[in-house]
Motif scaffolding. Structure first.
Motif, short mmCIF file in Angstrom:
data_model
loop_
_atom_site.label_atom_id
_atom_site.label_comp_id
_atom_site.label_asym_id
_atom_site.label_seq_id
_atom_site.Cartn_x
_atom_site.Cartn_y
_atom_site.Cartn_z
N CYS A 68 2.35 1.50 -3.58
CA CYS A 68 1.32 1.88 -4.55
C CYS A 68 0.89 3.33 -4.34
N SER A 69 0.68 3.71 -3.10
CA SER A 69 0.30 5.10 -2.79
C SER A 69 1.40 6.06 -3.21
N TYR A 74 -7.05 5.23 0.64
CA TYR A 74 -6.19 5.72 1.72
C TYR A 74 -5.76 7.16 1.45
N SER A 94 -5.24 1.87 -2.08
CA SER A 94 -4.28 2.99 -1.99
C SER A 94 -4.96 4.31 -2.30
N ILE A 128 0.84 -1.20 0.00
CA ILE A 128 0.00 0.00 0.00
C ILE A 128 0.88 1.25 0.00
#
Length: 146
Positions: free
Chosen positions: A12-13, A88, A85, A9
């Motif tokens: 990816c973020s 988030y 992601s 995550i």
């Protein structure tokens, strides 16, 4: 959730933020193509080189077809991760969604973020150029089965 999921995550973020650093707006359907591109090591290394010229996706597929051989599988295996992601980043007010993903912040990327993020940041402008065509053409050229 395992530490591997947090790491994914985070990667990816960070990948999405690197791209949004160079283009302030990104179509959601194109955002789902980012992680499958950057998590393929050979593609990322190639795109992050200074000597690599910007080119359209179909040109890259013609010259380096092995980079995209299993793209459909990578796309579907990263779909949930990319969505998580994005959720988030929206929930932490780092990006916004209003028809497209956008940000009003610049994330400064340095060596403290790690080698992978540094490579992604170097490749970001070339990735944006790769994706600068209609989404239908991108999904067709990448052979994504919808």
């Amino acid at each position: 959730m395992s530490i591997t999921n947090f790491n994914n995550i985070a990667l990816c973020s960070s990948s999405l933020l690197c791209i949004l650093n160079h283009t302030k707006e990104l179509e959601l359907s194109k955002a789902f193509l980012i992680y499958p591109i950057v998590m393929h090591n050979e593609t990322l290394l190639f795109l992050s080189k200074k000597s690599t010229k910007k080119r359209k996706l179909n040109s890259l597929i013609l010259t380096h077809p092995l980079y995209f051989l299993n793209f459909n599988d990578r796309f579907y295996s990263s779909l949930a991760l990319t969505l998580n992601s994005i959720q988030y980043l929206i929930s932490t007010n780092q990006i916004f969604f209003n028809h497209n993903l956008s940000t009003n912040k610049i994330v400064k990327i340095n060596n403290n973020h790690g080698e992978k993020i540094s490579l992604i940041n170097k490749a970001s402008e070339k990735i944006i150029f790769l994706l600068d065509q209609p989404i239908e053409e991108l999904y067709l050229n990448l052979r994504i089965k919808l």
